[in-house]
Scaffold this motif. Structure first.
Motif, PDB file in Angstrom:
ATOM      1  N   GLY A  18      36.709  37.251  41.720  1.00  0.00           N
ATOM      2  CA  GLY A  18      35.763  37.096  41.394  1.00  0.00           C
ATOM      3  C   GLY A  18      35.176  35.672  41.052  1.00  0.00           C
ATOM      4  O   GLY A  18      33.890  35.620  40.685  1.00  0.00           O
ATOM      5  N   TYR A  27      21.181  34.645  38.762  1.00  0.00           N
ATOM      6  CA  TYR A  27      21.269  36.059  38.756  1.00  0.00           C
ATOM      7  C   TYR A  27      20.115  36.627  37.834  1.00  0.00           C
ATOM      8  O   TYR A  27      19.884  37.632  37.321  1.00  0.00           O
ATOM      9  CB  TYR A  27      22.597  36.452  38.162  1.00  0.00           C
ATOM     10  CG  TYR A  27      23.485  36.534  39.331  1.00  0.00           C
ATOM     11  CD1 TYR A  27      23.301  37.510  40.441  1.00  0.00           C
ATOM     12  CD2 TYR A  27      24.642  35.942  39.545  1.00  0.00           C
ATOM     13  CE1 TYR A  27      24.102  37.475  41.445  1.00  0.00           C
ATOM     14  CE2 TYR A  27      25.433  35.472  40.453  1.00  0.00           C
ATOM     15  CZ  TYR A  27      25.203  36.648  41.502  1.00  0.00           C
ATOM     16  OH  TYR A  27      26.146  36.529  42.582  1.00  0.00           O
ATOM     17  N   ALA A  34      26.412  29.594  43.521  1.00  0.00           N
ATOM     18  CA  ALA A  34      25.940  28.784  42.478  1.00  0.00           C
ATOM     19  C   ALA A  34      27.333  28.030  41.930  1.00  0.00           C
ATOM     20  O   ALA A  34      28.275  28.540  42.072  1.00  0.00           O
ATOM     21  CB  ALA A  34      25.389  29.636  41.229  1.00  0.00           C
ATOM     22  N   GLY A  62      34.360  33.968  43.793  1.00  0.00           N
ATOM     23  CA  GLY A  62      33.253  33.662  44.814  1.00  0.00           C
ATOM     24  C   GLY A  62      33.927  33.215  45.916  1.00  0.00           C
ATOM     25  O   GLY A  62      33.320  32.801  46.631  1.00  0.00           O
ATOM     26  N   LYS A  63      35.300  33.567  46.375  1.00  0.00           N
ATOM     27  CA  LYS A  63      36.006  33.309  47.408  1.00  0.00           C
ATOM     28  C   LYS A  63      35.219  33.950  48.777  1.00  0.00           C
ATOM     29  O   LYS A  63      35.034  33.163  49.843  1.00  0.00           O
ATOM     30  CB  LYS A  63      37.485  33.294  47.335  1.00  0.00           C
ATOM     31  CG  LYS A  63      38.015  32.698  46.245  1.00  0.00           C
ATOM     32  CD  LYS A  63      39.565  32.793  46.062  1.00  0.00           C
ATOM     33  CE  LYS A  63      39.916  34.225  45.725  1.00  0.00           C
ATOM     34  NZ  LYS A  63      39.421  34.605  44.455  1.00  0.00           N
ATOM     35  N   THR A  64      35.248  35.172  48.602  1.00  0.00           N
ATOM     36  CA  THR A  64      34.627  36.006  49.511  1.00  0.00           C
ATOM     37  C   THR A  64      32.998  35.503  49.825  1.00  0.00           C
ATOM     38  O   THR A  64      32.524  35.380  51.111  1.00  0.00           O
ATOM     39  CB  THR A  64      34.588  37.542  49.218  1.00  0.00           C
ATOM     40  OG1 THR A  64      35.665  37.812  48.778  1.00  0.00           O
ATOM     41  CG2 THR A  64      34.256  38.453  50.517  1.00  0.00           C
ATOM     42  N   LEU A  65      32.604  35.182  48.839  1.00  0.00           N
ATOM     43  CA  LEU A  65      31.038  34.832  48.945  1.00  0.00           C
ATOM     44  C   LEU A  65      31.133  33.476  49.694  1.00  0.00           C
ATOM     45  O   LEU A  65      30.125  33.291  50.564  1.00  0.00           O
ATOM     46  CB  LEU A  65      30.320  34.588  47.275  1.00  0.00           C
ATOM     47  CG  LEU A  65      28.936  34.492  47.355  1.00  0.00           C
ATOM     48  CD1 LEU A  65      28.213  35.679  47.753  1.00  0.00           C
ATOM     49  CD2 LEU A  65      28.634  34.004  45.876  1.00  0.00           C
ATOM     50  N   ALA A  94      31.651  36.827  39.226  1.00  0.00           N
ATOM     51  CA  ALA A  94      31.580  38.052  39.315  1.00  0.00           C
ATOM     52  C   ALA A  94      31.252  38.884  38.048  1.00  0.00           C
ATOM     53  O   ALA A  94      30.512  39.675  37.583  1.00  0.00           O
ATOM     54  CB  ALA A  94      32.729  38.677  39.860  1.00  0.00           C
TER      55      ALA A  94
HETATM   56  P1  ADP Z   1      36.558  36.966  45.137  1.00  0.00           P
HETATM   57  O1  ADP Z   1      36.532  36.999  46.565  1.00  0.00           O
HETATM   58  O2  ADP Z   1      36.716  35.353  44.550  1.00  0.00           O
HETATM   59  O3  ADP Z   1      37.319  37.991  44.301  1.00  0.00           O
HETATM   60  P2  ADP Z   1      33.649  37.634  45.440  1.00  0.00           P
HETATM   61  O4  ADP Z   1      32.977  36.486  46.195  1.00  0.00           O
HETATM   62  O5  ADP Z   1      34.086  38.912  46.029  1.00  0.00           O
HETATM   63  O6  ADP Z   1      34.946  36.947  44.695  1.00  0.00           O
HETATM   64  O7  ADP Z   1      32.647  37.578  44.167  1.00  0.00           O
HETATM   65  C1  ADP Z   1      32.300  38.655  43.658  1.00  0.00           C
HETATM   66  C2  ADP Z   1      30.838  38.660  43.243  1.00  0.00           C
HETATM   67  O8  ADP Z   1      30.637  37.727  42.360  1.00  0.00           O
HETATM   68  C3  ADP Z   1      29.778  37.933  44.412  1.00  0.00           C
HETATM   69  O9  ADP Z   1      29.509  39.155  45.332  1.00  0.00           O
HETATM   70  C4  ADP Z   1      28.888  37.526  43.415  1.00  0.00           C
HETATM   71  O10 ADP Z   1      27.692  38.415  43.486  1.00  0.00           O
HETATM   72  C5  ADP Z   1      29.485  36.943  42.217  1.00  0.00           C
HETATM   73  N1  ADP Z   1      29.773  35.607  42.315  1.00  0.00           N
HETATM   74  C6  ADP Z   1      31.039  35.058  42.167  1.00  0.00           C
HETATM   75  N2  ADP Z   1      31.128  33.747  42.188  1.00  0.00           N
HETATM   76  C7  ADP Z   1      29.709  33.278  42.401  1.00  0.00           C
HETATM   77  C8  ADP Z   1      29.145  32.048  42.529  1.00  0.00           C
HETATM   78  N3  ADP Z   1      29.532  31.111  42.545  1.00  0.00           N
HETATM   79  N4  ADP Z   1      27.763  32.223  42.672  1.00  0.00           N
HETATM   80  C9  ADP Z   1      27.333  33.245  42.836  1.00  0.00           C
HETATM   81  N5  ADP Z   1      27.720  34.420  42.738  1.00  0.00           N
HETATM   82  C10 ADP Z   1      29.291  34.539  42.390  1.00  0.00           C
END
Ligand code: ADP
Ligand code: ZN
Length: 597
Positions: free
Chosen positions: A208, A346, A168, A210-213, A371
């Motif tokens: 948190g 969510y 999102a 959403g980089k991994t996401l 997150a």
């Molecule tokens: P990062 O890799 O940046 O530390 P993650 O991608 O692991 O963060 O994000 C952790 C969780 O937070 C994701 O699995 C998701 O549930 C939620 N999240 C974070 N950013 C978003 C976003 N932009 N849209 C939807 N969910 C998100």
């Protein structure tokens, strides 16, 4: 991150197995030692005893091996063979020869060593050592569990199942990354146009966000496998493994290409190369290997390496050169609209009361990452269940916001009257001072109920996301922060440790104003933010001294202004503090009402 847990589980299962095998081995070793010791004791005769026995003519036969260190003895009155350890055979032989002349009825058998026998004996003697070596070897192996087929700590998903619609906000970022999806789907099209597709993309952003996401979404959209590994996992454990893990990760990627390789926390391996000592040189080796791998595959191999970090300034510059991570995308914490989007996403599968306004919650959660927002709604659902609500109510969400921002209420902490009074004045100080500062956010709630580590809290209403902050705003922020300490001093004529965090934050602001934002009159717009302390030397001592003077000046000014504001409105300070002592928490409306009377 759920897949990470699965991997941890597998790891720990194997760990149990190894521990059991290791324990069995140790038990075996101890048994062998005990058995050997027992056997030796039963049959051993001391050197002195043997001398005496030969003189006493008790011995029938002795057997020696040239070069050996033990002697076998057959006694006249027993069938058992006994042994004696002898350090040096020569003097013993002389003694035996002398005895033989006197007493010809005992036999001496001098053997030339049987090579095979010696080897066997040695092996047996060294068996415990050999087992120990095997054990140590296994422990080492354990560190690299699964290295044969899988890189340790690596995760692979054939299909992440994540799509861009699951991410999102971040619309611009998605737009920027969508061409990667096109390329993975149809590399020929790009190649025939002579287009160069980046091999490596760095995603910058707080944890948190959403980089991994988003990396998973790219893989999901392109329908290619996603291999991931965390930078910290490369360097933990034993030396030398980091580089080989990097190599294996890329070997694997080449086999299954097209694919996405995701390296989380790349700063753990990619931080600036420094000295050659210990852990750092391990880090350097790993980083060098990563550079070699990045240079090693051709851009037509359709491997895209995405790496994430929240400390871009830490990265070795070599990583950012063309052909490596030459593209950077910042993944910001979501803005107001972004937060609303994430909240919408969510709450899709959650039941909400009609009075819940996601726009309003988005306004109350400035600075929250994706997150944290997803966690917030989860907390709210838990609170709703605990409060036996049929749906998630506004109050559940507000309680969850407070829990996340200021910590959990500590109702049963016993607080002395004196501490309560101090906290009441401290918080009242923050709140009252803020009210008279134009740029500061409105007070949303003041409380002396301890939460988390804080004895009390003042919550502000942050309704706008700001991209720039003015000098006045920073100065007033410092005044608001020091309002707590100022109130303690004015009202109670004493100061406490409760202000330590406020002071730390205020000092940090002052330092950044001078060294980062170039906001001091005497030093001007100059950046004194340096990566290494020695870099400050180019400015000379005069300037570094001046930084200290200017920082102190800013903090002192703010403290004086906070005290002046409170002295000017001392009546309100007393009223707010008294009300806090009576009611513990003051709402926005009640707080504002003190100023209109
Ligand atoms: P990062 O890799 O940046 O530390 P993650 O991608 O692991 O963060 O994000 C952790 C969780 O937070 C994701 O699995 C998701 O549930 C939620 N999240 C974070 N950013 C978003 C976003 N932009 N849209 C939807 N969910 C998100
Ligand atoms: Zn404070």
């Amino acid at each position: 991150m759920a897949s990470k847990n699965k991997n941890d589980n597998k790891k720990s299962n194997k760990l149990y197995l190894i521990i059991i095998v290791a324990l069995l081995l140790i038990a075996g070793i101890i048994l062998i030692f005990m058995y050997q010791g027992q056997k030796a004791k039963e049959k051993e005769v001391t050197y002195d005893q043997l001398y005496q026995d030969i003189i006493d003519k008790k011995v029938e036969k002795i057997e020696m091996t040239i070069g050996g260190s033990s002697v076998k003895i057959k006694y006249k009155d027993s069938d058992d063979e006994k042994t004696t350890n002898i350090n040096s055979l020569q003097p013993f032989m002389e003694f035996v020869n002398a005895q033989l002349e006197e007493n010809p009825d005992f036999e001496v058998d001098l053997k030339t060593p049987n090579k095979l026998m010696t080897i066997f004996e040695n092996v047996f003697n060294f068996l415990p050592t050999i087992l120990l070596v095997i054990l140590i070897f296994m422990i080492f192996k354990m560190q690299g569990i699964g290295e044969k087929s899988k890189v340790y700590g690596e995760n692979e998903e054939n299909n992440t199942g994540v799509k861009f619609k699951d991410v999102a906000g971040l619309d611009e970022e998605k737009n920027e990354l969508i061409e990667i999806v096109d390329f993975l789907k149809n590399p020929k099209k790009f190649q025939s146009m002579g287009a160069k597709i980046p091999k490596g993309i760095l995603l910058y952003g707080k944890p948190g966000t959403g980089k991994t996401l988003i990396a998973k979404a790219i893989a999901g959209e392109a329908n290619v496998p996603f291999i991931s590994m965390s930078g910290s996992e490369f360097i933990e454990m034993f030396a030398g493994l980091g580089a080989s893990r990097v190599r294996k990760l890329f070997e694997k990627a080449k086999k299954i290409a097209p694919c996405i390789v995701f390296i989380d926390e790349i700063d753990a391996i990619g931080s600036r190369r420094t000295s050659n000592s210990g852990a750092e040189s391990e880090n350097n080796q790993t980083l060098n290997q990563l550079l070699v791998e990045m240079d090693g595959f051709e851009s037509n191999e359709t491997i895209i390496v995405l790496a994430a970090t929240n400390r871009p300034e830490m990265l070795d510059k070599a990583l950012l050169r063309p052909g490596r991570f030459d593209r950077q995308v910042t993944i910001p914490a979501p803005d107001l609209l972004g937060r609303e989007d994430i909240l919408k996403l969510y709450t899709k599968d959650k039941k909400l009361a009609n009075d819940v306004d996601l726009k309003e919650i988005a306004g109350d959660t400035a600075g929250f990452t994706g997150a944290e927002l997803s966690n917030l709604l989860n907390e709210a659902a838990i609170l709703a269940t605990r409060n036996k609500h049929k749906v998630i109510e506004k109050s559940d969400i507000e309680a969850a916001v407070k829990k996340i921002t200021v910590g959990l209420e500590k109702h049963n902490r016993v607080i002395s009257e004196k501490d309560k009074k101090l906290t009441a004045y401290h918080e009242a100080g923050h709140a009252v001072v803020s009210k008279f500062l134009e740029t500061q956010d409105n007070v949303k709630e003041v409380s002396i109920i301890p939460r988390g580590l804080a004895g009390g809290y003042t919550m502000y209403k942050t309704n706008e996301d700001k991209y720039y902050i003015s000098k006045t705003e920073l100065e007033e922020k410092m005044i608001a922060l020091l309002g707590g300490r100022a109130a303690e001093k004015i009202a109670l004529n004493d100061i406490s440790t409760g202000a330590s965090n406020d002071i730390e934050v205020a000092t940090g602001i002052a330092r950044d104003m001078i060294t980062v934002y170039g906001m001091s009159n005497s030093l001007g717009p100059i950046s004194l933010k340096v990566d290494e302390p020695y870099e400050l030397q180019i400015f000379g001592e005069n300037i570094t001294d001046e930084v200290g003077v200017q920082v102190k000046q800013l903090v002192d000014d703010a403290y004086i202004k906070a005290q002046k504001l409170l002295l000017d409105h001392i009546d309100i300070l007393h009223v707010v503090a008294q009300t806090l002592l009576e009611k513990e928490t003051i709402s926005e409306e009640e707080f504002n009402s003190f100023f209109t009377e």
